[in-house]
Each structure stands twice: as structure tokens, then as C-alpha cells.
Design a protein around this motif. Structure first.
Motif, PDB file in Angstrom:
ATOM      1  N   ASP A 134       1.007  -0.836  -0.202  1.00 31.18           N
ATOM      2  CA  ASP A 134      -0.410   0.408  -0.028  1.00 31.18           C
ATOM      3  C   ASP A 134       1.210   1.070  -0.310  1.00 31.18           C
ATOM      4  N   VAL A 135       2.219   1.058  -0.636  1.00 31.02           N
ATOM      5  CA  VAL A 135       2.791   2.594  -1.106  1.00 31.02           C
ATOM      6  C   VAL A 135       1.949   3.127  -2.716  1.00 31.02           C
ATOM      7  N   GLY A 181       0.995   0.513  -4.818  1.00 33.02           N
ATOM      8  CA  GLY A 181       0.787  -0.811  -5.168  1.00 33.02           C
ATOM      9  C   GLY A 181       2.483  -1.398  -4.254  1.00 33.02           C
ATOM     10  N   ALA A 182       2.670  -2.722  -3.947  1.00 31.23           N
ATOM     11  CA  ALA A 182       3.538  -2.618  -3.288  1.00 31.23           C
ATOM     12  C   ALA A 182       4.130  -3.610  -4.090  1.00 31.23           C
ATOM     13  N   ALA A 210       8.390   7.477  -2.336  1.00 30.66           N
ATOM     14  CA  ALA A 210       7.456   6.858  -1.816  1.00 30.66           C
ATOM     15  C   ALA A 210       6.625   6.807  -0.688  1.00 30.66           C
ATOM     16  N   LYS A 211       5.354   7.023  -0.522  1.00 26.79           N
ATOM     17  CA  LYS A 211       4.231   7.949   0.423  1.00 26.79           C
ATOM     18  C   LYS A 211       3.956   6.873   1.061  1.00 26.79           C
ATOM     19  N   GLN A 212       3.408   6.643   1.864  1.00 23.74           N
ATOM     20  CA  GLN A 212       2.680   5.778   3.053  1.00 23.74           C
ATOM     21  C   GLN A 212       2.485   6.482   4.035  1.00 23.74           C
ATOM     22  N   VAL A 250       7.012  10.154   3.502  1.00 25.69           N
ATOM     23  CA  VAL A 250       7.125  10.344   2.231  1.00 25.69           C
ATOM     24  C   VAL A 250       8.428  10.009   2.004  1.00 25.69           C
ATOM     25  N   TYR A 251       9.504   8.934   1.718  1.00 23.72           N
ATOM     26  CA  TYR A 251      10.466   8.253   1.501  1.00 23.72           C
ATOM     27  C   TYR A 251      10.634   8.690  -0.221  1.00 23.72           C
TER      28      TYR A 251
END
Length: 313
Positions: A248-249, A266-267, A282-284, A288-289
Motif C-alpha cells: 500500500d505505497v 502498490g507494493a 514513496a508515500k506510505q 514520504v520516502y
């Protein structure tokens, strides 16, 4: 032993006597045209008009065939014929009067002037057609060739066919190009009129694009392979290098000038990128990474973004 003797024959001259005789009765003089029995004007006009109309409206036999080149045989099938009236209708369009998908079309058309259009694959041509009384035949030489397209990554690395598609345009300045065909799969044989075309190869759906001008020769098949400077990349967010992908990213990929070229959720999303520098986000949740990456031409590669590289919410 036989001996031959010369024999002289005396021939008396033939005299033909011409006796005088009475001149036989001469034939009657031909009647004066002006003295013929008059035909009522209305009846004569109607008869002539009917005869002319019968000639000009009775359909005549028309046979149409096409060849790839002037010296080639008739194309047996795959041909589409359309015949148009030369007089535009009220909307300015020429009326379609006949259509056939037979290799050799056999039509019945009233005498007159027409425009016949023939299409064979993407090759096509229009010519004038005059139909007169009797049997009419017309042969059209398409002067066509064929093109088969494929692409690979530089270094002859094959590309999955489902990742490729091609567009074909007329050649010339970009502003003047006309689209001939689009979204063509690789290795299909496309029939085209002889000439130069602008080819666009799409690897993936983002920015891996290659362009080339190719020449199609009449009666020949041209095989062409275009080479991409790109790579297929897979993304995953991990807590440690080589770890399991976090689910769930929300993913975003940007170019150095800030333009977004890719988004997904998605993963383990996968995409194709042209050679160059990118910023992967990449946001979770609210976090945010990110990671700066350089994509080089070659086979597929995996890009990991670590949760230890935090940009902020």
C-alpha cells in the motif's frame, strides 16, 4: 534417255468485240431527304431522347484489378474498391456509388466519369475512371512495398512484444506530418505506398521513445529494428536492503526539472524509463520516502527505496 524438244506455239491474238446495245434502264434516283415523309417533331424528339437515355443509363460491365508494381501479377485478395461519383452532393462530398472487396472487382456502372479508390493494407491510390458503352477494364499499379518493425534495447537486449508499439507518419517537418497508422504491434507486416516514412517506437508508456525515417521500396519488404536507450524498472519500499516490499505505497517518479512521469499505487510496481536521472518518491500514510536514481540502458533492474530516507509528510 528422254530428249526435250522446243515447241513453239503460235497464239492468235484474241479480239474482243464490243457490240452496241441499248442502255438498260437506270435505277430510280434516291429520294430527296427533304422530300421524305415528315415525322412529327414531338415523336422524333421523344424517340431520340429515349435512345440517348437508354445508352447513357444502361449499366456497363467494369472490371477493376490492382498490382503491387507495374510488372507484377494482379493482387488476388485483401483489396477494397470504392467508386465515387465525380459530382459532389449538396454537402460537397462525392457520392459512393459502388464498393467491392474482391481482388478483381466486377461492377456494372452507367456510362460516365468516376473516381475509383483502391486500398491494400495501408497502401492506397485514387484514379479517374471513364465508363463507356461496352466492356470496361482498368488496372491500377499501387507501387507499394511492405514494412516490418521491431525494437530492442541497445546491446541487442530483446523487448517483450507486449511492451512495444509503433506509430507511422508521413515524412517531413513535424508540423506537416500525417498519421498513417498507430499502436501497431511489433513484427506485423504493414503494406504502404513506396516512399519515406517517419517511424515512432514506444517502449512502455512513459518516455522511452525512438524515432527514425525509413524508406519503403516498391515490391520489397523492409525489416527494421529500432534501438532504445532505456530500461524496465521495478520499485519497492523496504525497511532494510533486500527486505520484503511494503504494501500500500503511493509511488511518484519525477525528472530533475520536476515533471512527474509516473504514478502508481502498490507494493511492487513496474515501468519503463528512458536513460536519465530521476527522483523516486514513496508515500506510505503521511510519510514520504525518496531516492535519487540514475537509469542506464540495459536489462530490467530493481530500485529499492529505504524507509530510513525520509523526506517529510
Amino acid at each position: 534417255m528422254l530428249s526435250l524438244s522446243a515447241i513453239s506455239l503460235a497464239v492468235d491474238p484474241v479480239v474482243i468485240a464490243q457490240e452496241s446495245a441499248e442502255i438498260p434502264p437506270l435505277p430510280r434516283p434516291r429520294p430527296d431527304r427533304d422530300a421524305t415523309t415528315a415525322i412529327p417533331a414531338g415523336e422524333a424528339k421523344g424517340t431520340a431522347t429515349q435512345a440517348i437515355e437508354a445508352i447513357t443509363t444502361t449499366p456497363q460491365s467494369v472490371t477493376l484489378s490492382a498490382r503491387i508494381t507495374q510488372d507484377g501479377p494482379a493482387i488476388p485478395d485483401g483489396v477494397v474498391w470504392r467508386v465515387f461519383d465525380t459530382v459532389p452532393d449538396a454537402s460537397g462530398n462525392m457520392k459512393l456509388v459502388a464498393k467491392s472487396e474482391e481482388g478483381t472487382a466486377k461492377l456494372d456502372l452507367p456510362p460516365g466519369e468516376y473516381v475509383v479508390h483502391v486500398a491494400y493494407g495501408r497502401a492506397q491510390l485514387s484514379e479517374a475512371l471513364s465508363v463507356t458503352t461496352g466492356n470496361n477494364e482498368k488496372i491500377i499499379d499501387l507501387e507499394a512495398g511492405a514494412l516490418r518493425l521491431n525494437s530492442a534495447v541497445t546491446g541487442d537486449i530483446p523487448i517483450e512484444p507486449t511492451q512495444l508499439h509503433f506509430d507511422i507518419f508521413t515524412a517531413g517537418e513535424e508540423s506537416n506530418r500525417v498519421l498513417i497508422a498507430e499502436n501497431l504491434p511489433p513484427n506485423d507486416i504493414i503494406t504502404l505506398n513506396a516512399g519515406t516514412y517517419h517511424i515512432v517506437s514506444h517502449f512502455g508508456t512513459i518516455n522511452a521513445v525512438v524515432r527514425a525515417d525509413l524508406r519503403v521500396e516498391a515490391g520489397e519488404l523492409t525489416d527494421a529494428t529500432l534501438y532504445h536507450h532505456a530500461s524496465e524498472v521495478s520499485l519497492k519500499l523496504v525497511s532494510v536492503e533486500g527486505g520484503e516490499a511494503i504494501a500500500d505505497v503511493e509511488w511518484t517518479i519525477k525528472t530533475p526539472d520536476g515533471a512527474t512521469v509516473f504514478t502508481d499505487r502498490g507494493a511492487f510496481p513496474t515501468t519503463v524509463l528512458a536513460e536519465g536521472d530521476y527522483l523516486v518518491l514513496a508515500k506510505q500514510g503521511e510519510k514520504v520516502y525518496n531516492r535519487e536514481v540514475q537509469v542506464v540502458s540495459g536489462g530490467s533492474r530493481e530500485i529499492e527505496v529505504l524507509t530510513s530516507v525520509y523526506q517529510g509528510g
